[in-house]
Structures are given as structure tokens and as C-alpha cells.
Scaffold this motif. Structure first.
Motif, PDB file in Angstrom:
ATOM      1  N   THR A 137      43.206  29.161  42.356  1.00 10.92           N
ATOM      2  CA  THR A 137      42.682  28.786  41.080  1.00 10.92           C
ATOM      3  C   THR A 137      41.914  30.237  40.693  1.00 10.92           C
ATOM      4  N   THR A 138      41.354  30.216  39.388  1.00  8.48           N
ATOM      5  CA  THR A 138      40.499  31.373  38.923  1.00  8.48           C
ATOM      6  C   THR A 138      39.654  31.476  39.761  1.00  8.48           C
ATOM      7  N   SER A 139      38.706  30.555  40.045  1.00  9.82           N
ATOM      8  CA  SER A 139      37.527  30.819  40.926  1.00  9.82           C
ATOM      9  C   SER A 139      37.965  31.411  42.210  1.00  9.82           C
ATOM     10  N   SER A 140      38.944  30.699  42.792  1.00  8.56           N
ATOM     11  CA  SER A 140      39.369  31.277  44.236  1.00  8.56           C
ATOM     12  C   SER A 140      39.724  32.446  44.168  1.00  8.56           C
ATOM     13  N   ALA A 141      40.525  33.007  43.107  1.00  9.21           N
ATOM     14  CA  ALA A 141      41.008  34.342  43.043  1.00  9.21           C
ATOM     15  C   ALA A 141      39.681  35.367  42.835  1.00  9.21           C
ATOM     16  N   ASN A 142      38.701  35.043  42.051  1.00 12.89           N
ATOM     17  CA  ASN A 142      37.460  35.922  41.960  1.00 12.89           C
ATOM     18  C   ASN A 142      36.679  35.814  43.201  1.00 12.89           C
ATOM     19  N   GLN A 143      36.573  34.976  43.919  1.00  6.74           N
ATOM     20  CA  GLN A 143      36.233  35.051  45.242  1.00  6.74           C
ATOM     21  C   GLN A 143      36.643  35.856  46.080  1.00  6.74           C
ATOM     22  N   LEU A 144      37.866  35.778  46.342  1.00 13.44           N
ATOM     23  CA  LEU A 144      38.547  36.545  47.214  1.00 13.44           C
ATOM     24  C   LEU A 144      38.589  38.019  46.903  1.00 13.44           C
ATOM     25  N   LEU A 145      38.468  38.396  45.533  1.00 11.98           N
ATOM     26  CA  LEU A 145      38.295  39.824  45.010  1.00 11.98           C
ATOM     27  C   LEU A 145      36.918  40.304  45.496  1.00 11.98           C
ATOM     28  N   GLY A 146      36.039  39.490  45.075  1.00  8.28           N
ATOM     29  CA  GLY A 146      34.749  39.774  45.351  1.00  8.28           C
ATOM     30  C   GLY A 146      34.257  39.899  46.833  1.00  8.28           C
ATOM     31  N   MET A 147      34.980  39.219  47.673  1.00  4.49           N
ATOM     32  CA  MET A 147      34.775  39.314  49.228  1.00  4.49           C
ATOM     33  C   MET A 147      35.731  40.235  49.936  1.00  4.49           C
ATOM     34  N   THR A 148      36.564  40.901  49.290  1.00  4.46           N
ATOM     35  CA  THR A 148      37.565  41.703  49.940  1.00  4.46           C
ATOM     36  C   THR A 148      37.799  43.102  49.106  1.00  4.46           C
ATOM     37  N   ALA A 149      38.152  43.109  48.052  1.00  5.96           N
ATOM     38  CA  ALA A 149      38.397  44.596  47.233  1.00  5.96           C
ATOM     39  C   ALA A 149      36.881  45.354  46.914  1.00  5.96           C
TER      40      ALA A 149
END
Length: 572
Positions: free
Chosen positions: A371-383
Motif C-alpha cells: 500500500t502507499t502508506s506501507s511503501a512510505n513507511q518502509l522508505l522512511g525507516m530504511t532508505a
């Protein structure tokens, strides 16, 4: 009248000696305190920039804006920044740099507060009535084509004239934010480099830029937090609101983040007014030394000759004469081959990173069914954390290895080569496209195109169009573009006629069908993104060190202004 401290009164009875003693004992004479203040200001700057991006869709629905209008609002920051960055970095080098940075922060605070003003000038938000249901109950299911209560599209433009002032206010606010941001980076970096030992400069600058990169993560988190509250929660009783954040009509308190960022910018700017124009330089300070010797001998002599000529012209000139000198100084900088190559390399690197970051979230959604929120959270926590770590490590390596400008160039080249190899590896990572009805496998012996109505027998009587994209995974392992195109007649995705075979009841699940081995491919992709972000970011601090070491010390701030100008023009 000067007030002497007891310590200073004993050792220095004269007024001049008292001033020197107070300057030494003041906390604002410590470059580390300046670094903390500059980091706080850059963190606030990065936060408010990312926060705007996180609430753009909310602004679009709140003020009935078009996509082009939202794009103009987002680009207004660049307009204000690009218009003044050369002038501010040129004249700011000759002025009180901390105070200019503080003034810029206050201008940004005003711009942030002005961004929230439209909410308090317009009418309260009233959710539209009609066939709107929460996301869990409002899937595009097979139903009769006549849908009473649907909103007339013509009414969407009814209040367009009333939002023009709000639209202009948002543009003006972003222009102010761009203007206020002009002195923060060029003057802040040059001030730090002038007042630390040369071997420590890379570490300080690495910490500074790490904070700036961490700002967007804070902005997206703040956007997610603020939009959970109702837009008019301060004006009405929140218990009277009949819709929830899952309802498509929900509009969150987008203005709250701008107010918080405005106060954060204002507070962090106040500290800048306490720093002197020039700190007391330590005996080991050698930051004023330029390493133009890395140029060929004939180019170095010619470059130094032009530099001395330009600096002589710059002494005792009026403002209008300085404006006439700026093109000559710019030409003088661009004639330095090392300076020009570093800027071009930085622009190409930023262009790659900007494009990668812009579409990475969408790529994760499509490839790995996030989902959009999951993708943004993953980017915020990793990249983003990995990029912050990379910037810090780049500065730390320059300090620990005591690299010269030539050594920093070699380090930047090495990490860029490794980073490029990481980007190439993305071509081989991903999930296989599974069967999609009407796209990769037969759907009633037809392939569906955009805006084409589906006429398969199992969905006869359904009002289905291919533009309604909300994929579901059928129990037969085939992905359908929507629940309606799967023939599902219930919001819980049961009784799907196109999936049923014989006496079995066809069911579906939200999202695309997962391919075999997709989970392992996603973990590998995420690990490569982290490594690529960290390694690629390691080149940023060495590149800045190279730039400020290969120009005249008097042109350091202006050289950084030229760098940030070209990065925004060519790199984004």
C-alpha cells in the motif's frame, strides 16, 4: 555600558580586554553550539519541505485544486530560492553570516505560518453527500449502473472562484520559504569551515547534511500524524464528525504541521542572532588554505592571477558595481575545471537520486503489492536513515584518513562507481508479473483497454470500467483489475461470478496475487536499497569538501551558492 564578570574584572580591567573575555566565555563563541543551531534550522527546513509534499493531495481536495495547481504550489519554493541564492551567497559572505541565517529562518517561519492561513480564512469543510462509503465497504463491486446520489461533476468547479485567494496565499507562502532558505546552507557551511580545523571540517559538514536528509523523514511522519485529525477539529466538536479517516471524504488537519514547523523554525532561528560575525580562530585553524595546487601548474597560475584580480576589484565597490562583478566572478569559478567537474558530477548524482526517490514508492506498490502508506513507511525507516548514515560516514572517512582534496576526489569516485553498480542490480530484482485477467490472460476472449467498458458474460449488467483500478486476487490465482471486473457482488468480495467454477463460490482478496518467491525478492530489494542509499550518500560530504578547497576562501560562500543553484536547475 559593559557589565564585567568577576573573572574578567580581575584579569582585564580595560573595556577592550573585557569584550575579549566575554567573547571567549560566551557559549555563542563555540562552533559546536553553532553546529547544533544550524542542524536544528536545517532539520526544520527539511521537515517543512517534506510536509508540504505529504499533504498535497489533501490541499487538492480541500480547496478544489487541479493537479497543475498543486504542481505550481510545490515548485514555488524553487522560484523563490533560485531567484536570490546567488545574490545572498555573494553579499552574505561579506556580511554577518549568522544573523543573515537567522533572518532567513524567520522568513521561513513566516512562510510556514502563512501556509496554514488559508484554512482560517475559508469556510468550514462540509463533506459531500451521496454514494460515499468507507474504504472497507465501498469497493467497486458489481452493481446496477444507476447510482443515485452521485455527485454531479459540474458542481466540483462551483467554488473555484472562492479558492483563488487561497491558491495565491499558498504560492506566496512557498516563495517565502524558498527565499528564507537561501542563506542557510551556503553561509552555514562556509561559516563552519572557516572556524574549525581543516581536518575536522568534513566531520562537521557530514553531521550538518545528515540532519538535512533526516528532515524529510520527520516531515512525512508529521504529515501522517496531522492528517489523522479532522480538518476543523479546533472549530467544532470532533465527536460530531460522522466520517472517519478511512472515508474518502475525510480531510485531515493539514494546517497543523505548518504551524508546528513555523514555531520550530522561529525558535531555531533566534539562536543565530547570538553568534558573532567571526569566532576566535584557534592556532591550528588552517581552513583558509586553498588547495588549488591540485590543478596543473599553468592552470593554477592563471587561476590565481584571475582570483587576485577579481578580489582587488571587489574591495571598496558600491552595490551596483558588485552586481556588475558577479558575472565575472561566476565565470572565474566555472573556469576552474575541478570546480566545474564536481558540480556536474553532483548534478548527475542528484538527478539519478531524485528520479529514483520519486518513483520508488510507486515501484514498491506495483512490484511487491504494498500500500502507499506501507511503501512510505518502509522508505522512511530504511532508505533515509541509511542515507544519513552514509553522509556521516563520508565525512568521517575524510577526517580519519586525513584526505586532501585529491584524496576526497578518489573517495567520491570509488563510492559512485559502487553506487552505480547497485543501481544496475535493480534491473534484475523484482517479481514476475502474474496472470491478470484481460491483460496477460484471456478475459472473455478480449483484452481490456483504457476507458473501455468490459462486456464479458459474467459481468453483464455491471457498470465496470478499466479506469477503476483496485486490483483483487481471485481464488483461482488470477488478478482482476477491480472487484467489479471479477464479478463480485458483495463488498466482502464473496460470490464473484467470474471466479466461480461449477458449484464452488468464487472469492477474492484485496491486492494483486503474489508470485512465487516474491517475498524473498522483496527482502533482497530492500537490502540493496539500503546499501545503495548509504554508499551513494557517502560521496556528498567529500564533494562539498573538494568544492570549498579548490576555490579562493573569499569565494567559498558564493561557490556553494552556485552549487545549490545548479543542483536545483539541472539535478531536479
Amino acid at each position: 555600558m559593559q557589565v564585567k564578570s568577576p573573572m574578567c574584572a580581575e584579569e582585564s580591567p580595560g573595556d577592550i580586554e573585557t569584550d575579549e573575555c566575554q567573547k571567549k566565555t560566551s557559549c555563542f563563541s563555540n562552533i559546536k553550539i553553532f553546529l547544533v543551531s544550524e542542524c536544528a534550522l536545517m532539520l526544520a527546513q527539511g521537515t517543512v519541505g517534506a510536509y508540504l509534499v505529504s499533504v498535497l493531495t489533501t490541499l487538492e481536495r480541500r480547496f478544489n485544486l487541479q493537479t497543475a495547481d498543486v504542481g505550481v504550489i510545490a515548485s514555488s519554493f524553487e522560484v523563490g530560492n533560485l531567484a536570490l541564492i546567488l545574490f545572498v551567497s555573494y553579499f552574505g559572505a561579506r556580511a554577518h553570516r549568522p544573523r543573515l541565517i537567522g533572518c532567513g529562518g524567520i522568513v521561513m517561519a513566516l512562510g510556514s505560518l502563512l501556509s496554514a492561513l488559508p484554512e482560517f480564512l475559508t469556510h468550514q469543510y462540509k463533506p459531500e453527500t451521496g454514494d460515499f462509503r468507507p474504504a472497507g465497504e465501498g469497493r467497486d463491486v458489481c452493481a446496477n449502473s444507476s447510482r443515485p446520489g452521485a455527485t454531479d461533476p459540474g458542481n466540483l468547479c462551483g467554488n473555484r472562484a472562492n479558492t483563488n485567494m487561497m491558491y495565491l496565499l499558498l504560492i506566496g507562502a512557498q516563495v517565502l520559504l524558498g527565499i528564507g532558505a537561501t542563506p542557510v546552507q551556503p553561509l552555514g557551511v562556509s561559516y563552519i569551515d572557516d572556524h574549525v580545523r581543516r581536518e575536522d571540517s568534513s566531520l562537521y559538514i557530514g553531521i550538518l547534511f545528515s540532519t538535512l536528509v533526516f528532515g524529510p523523514a520527520c516531515g512525512f511522519i508529521l504529515g501522517s500524524f496531522c492528517t489523522k485529525f479532522y480538518v476543523d477539529a479546533v472549530f467544532i466538536d470532533a465527536r460530531e464528525v460522522e466520517i472517519t479517516p478511512d472515508d474518502p471524504r475525510w480531510i485531515g488537519a493539514w494546517w497543523g504541521g505548518f504551524i508546528l514547523c513555523g514555531f520550530f523554525l522561529f525558535l531555531s532561528s533566534l539562536f543565530m542572532f547570538g553568534f558573532p560575525q567571526s569566532l576566535i580562530e584557534g592556532p591550528e585553524s588552517s581552513s583558509s588554505e586553498s588547495q588549488q595546487a591540485m590543478l596543473p601548474a599553468e592552470l593554477a597560475q592563471e587561476y590565481e592571477g584571475h582570483a587576485a584580480h577579481d578580489l582587488n576589484l571587489n574591495s571598496g565597490l558600491t552595490c551596483c558595481q558588485h552586481l556588475q562583478i558577479i558575472p565575472k566572478v561566476t565565470k572565474h569559478l566555472l573556469s576552474n575545471p575541478v570546480f566545474t567537474c564536481v558540480i556536474l558530477a553532483a548534478c548527475m548524482e542528484i538527478a539519478v537520486v531524485a528520479g529514483f526517490a520519486a518513483f520508488l514508492g510507486k515501484y514498491l506498490e506495483q512490484q511487491f503489492n504494498l500500500t502507499t502508506s506501507s511503501a512510505n513507511q518502509l522508505l522512511g525507516m530504511t532508505a533515509i536513515p541509511c542515507a544519513c548514515l552514509g553522509i556521516f560516514l563520508g565525512g568521517l572517512l575524510v577526517k580519519r584518513l586525513d584526505l586532501s582534496a585529491l584524496g576526497a576526489i578518489r573517495l567520491a569516485m570509488m563510492v559512485n562507481v559502487v553506487s552505480t553498480a547497485c543501481y544496475v542490480s535493480f534491473l534484475f530484482l523484482g517479481c514476475d508479473t502474474g496472470p491478470i485477467a484481460g491483460v496477460t490472460v484471456a478475459y472473455g476472449n478480449e483484452s481490456l483497454g483504457t476507458w473501455q467498458k468490459a462486456d464479458a458474460a459474467c459481468i453483464s449488467g455491471c457498470d465496470c470500467y478499466t479506469t477503476s483500478l483496485s486490483p483483487v486476487c481471485g481464488s483461482n490465482g488470477v488478478t482482476y483489475l477491480s472487484a467489479c471486473l471479477a464479478g463480485c457482488t458483495k463488498p466482502d468480495l464473496m460470490g464473484c461470478r467470474c471466479i466461480s467454477r461449477g458449484n464452488s463460490v468464487g472469492t477474492a482478496l484485496p491486492g494483486k496475487c503474489q508470485s512465487a518467491g516474491c517475498q524473498r525478492a522483496f527482502l533482497t530489494f530492500l537490502a540493496v536499497v539500503c546499501v545503495c542509499s548509504m554508499i551513494g550518500a557517502m560521496a556528498q560530504t567529500p564533494s562539498v569538501i573538494i568544492l570549498i578547497r579548490t576555490v579562493s576562501p573569499e569565494l567559498k560562500s558564493y561557490a556553494l551558492g552556485v552549487l545549490f543553484l545548479l543542483l536545483r536547475l539541472l539535478g531536479k
